[in-house]
Design an enzyme around this catalytic site. Structure first.
Site, short mmCIF file in Angstrom:
data_model
loop_
_atom_site.label_atom_id
_atom_site.label_comp_id
_atom_site.label_asym_id
_atom_site.label_seq_id
_atom_site.Cartn_x
_atom_site.Cartn_y
_atom_site.Cartn_z
N SER A 108 32.74 33.39 38.90
CA SER A 108 34.11 33.09 38.46
C SER A 108 34.79 32.18 39.48
CB SER A 108 34.92 34.38 38.31
OG SER A 108 36.28 34.05 38.08
N SER A 109 35.65 31.31 39.01
CA SER A 109 36.32 30.36 39.92
C SER A 109 37.28 31.09 40.86
CB SER A 109 37.09 29.32 39.11
OG SER A 109 38.08 29.96 38.30
N CYS A 110 37.64 32.35 40.54
CA CYS A 110 38.55 33.06 41.46
C CYS A 110 37.81 33.50 42.71
CB CYS A 110 39.20 34.24 40.76
SG CYS A 110 38.11 35.60 40.42
N TYR A 137 37.94 41.88 42.12
CA TYR A 137 37.06 41.29 41.09
C TYR A 137 36.33 40.08 41.65
CZ TYR A 137 35.85 38.51 36.95
OH TYR A 137 35.18 37.75 36.02
N LYS A 141 32.22 39.29 41.92
CA LYS A 141 31.55 38.11 41.35
C LYS A 141 30.84 37.33 42.46
CE LYS A 141 31.54 37.39 37.63
NZ LYS A 141 30.63 37.94 36.59
N HIS A 180 44.01 36.66 29.86
CA HIS A 180 44.26 35.46 30.67
C HIS A 180 45.42 34.67 30.05
CE1 HIS A 180 40.06 36.34 32.01
NE2 HIS A 180 40.60 35.99 33.16
#
Ligand code: GFB
Length: 320
Positions: A108-110, A137, A141, A180
């Site tokens: 995930s980009s987070c 989270y 990831k 989201h």
């Protein structure tokens, strides 16, 4: 990977998993195993082992694990971290144990540092503190990224990682609070139009910027990468438009046909100020997205109307 290969999409009922199943079938890859509702509980080790032992998939896309927007990450950090870690470990280890030829893990980009230089390059991973609103989270990831690299190194497993940008589309999670931004605002602005509400409160300042990719384009990118990429380094999956949250909200107002006004609730968090990916490696590999943002938004809203709003209206009429 060819049309007769046994393919398993972990998380087949998720936003990305559903788009992947549609894309693979459209491409003639029909030998899919473990499709909903036959998918095991991926947080249960023996269900996952029994599944891999029985089905022996040759290719695995890991699109599984609970997700949620900024509010969900603040509300359920333990559950999001725990269930993503369990899912990731169980799927990756059984893919190794049962000789999966190639696995693509979706991170995930987070997982990038909060203040990583933009657009974000994979070299920036683990070089700074994560965004506090989704740290648990994001760490889970990130663990999946490192775990795939570890299986490559120790067992020479052909396990690769892709990092998608913010994704939206049909089959998204449209819950008002835990989704989201795009599905959340589509629902809230749609309901405001139906109820004749004069104003919709957008969370945060509206100033954060996000890159967005349509789930159907992301699925196409996943198939392309599975067939053309095999390296230790993760690869970013982006190439979509970069917009401020205010610009996204106005685009949704136009798609929904809402006539009220928007205001900004700065008591709600902004999250990462900017989150855009450097997808040059993906472009050099020969892939780029094909759906423009407004078409993607309109198709997503149409799906919401046909599958969510209409069902909720039927339920509401029955309840009367
Ligand atoms: O998509 P989102 O929830 O998460 O929020 P992130 C993006 C931005 O939209 C934030 C604002 O600045 C929100 O305050 N926003 C405005 C809204 N109105 C709304 C609304 O009605 N709903 C939502 N959800 N946001 C996510 C991570 O971060 O990025 C996930 O939380 C995942 O774990 C995803 O990694 C890719 O984009 O900030």
């Amino acid at each position: 990977m060819n049309e007769t290969s046994r393919i398993y999409i972990a998380g087949g009922d998720t936003l990305i998993g559903t788009a992947l199943r549609e894309r693979l079938r459209a491409g003639g890859y029909t030998n899919l195993v473990g499709e909903p509702p036959d998918e095991p509980d991926l947080t249960c080790p023996w269900q996952v082992e029994d599944f891999f032992s029985a089905e022996r998939p040759e290719y695995v896309f890991v699109a599984a694990g609970p997700t949620g927007g900024i509010h969900a990450n603040q509300s359920y950090p333990a559950q999001l971290m725990r269930d993503n870690l369990l899912t990731t470990v169980h799927v990756i280890h059984n893919a190794y144990r049962y000789d999966v030829a190639k696995l693509l893990y979706l991170a995930s980009s987070c997982s990038y540092p909060r203040l990583a230089p933009q657009p974000m390059r994979v070299e920036s991973l683990m070089t700074g503190p994560l965004e506090p609103t989704n740290e648990a989270y994001a760490m889970a990831k990130l663990a999946g990224v490192v775990l795939c690299q570890a299986y490559r190194r120790q067992y020479e497993a052909s396990f690769i990682t892709a990092i998608p940008t913010n994704t939206f589309g049909p089959h998204d999670d449209f819950r008002a609070e835990d989704s989201h931004v795009i599905p959340g605002l589509l629902r809230r602005i749609h309901e405001a139009r139906c109820r004749g509400q004069a104003e919709v409160r957008i969370w945060g300042s509206g100033r954060p910027r996000r890159e967005f990719l349509y789930s159907r384009d992301l699925a196409d990118a996943c198939l392309y990468v599975m067939r053309n990429y095999d390296a230790d380094e993760p690869i970013n999956l982006g190439g979509g438009p970069e917009l401020s949250i205010a610009e996204v909200a106005n685009a949704i107002v136009n798609v929904v046909g809402y006539r009220g006004r928007l205001s900004f609730d700065t008591s709600r968090p902004d999250g990462m100020p900017l989150k855009c990916l450097d997808s040059q490696p993906l472009m050099k590999l020969g892939w780029s997205p094909s759906t423009d943002f407004h078409t993607a938004l309109a198709e997503t809203y149409d799906w919401f109307l046909r599958h969510i709003a209409s069902q909720e209206n039927r339920n509401a009429r029955k309840a009367v």
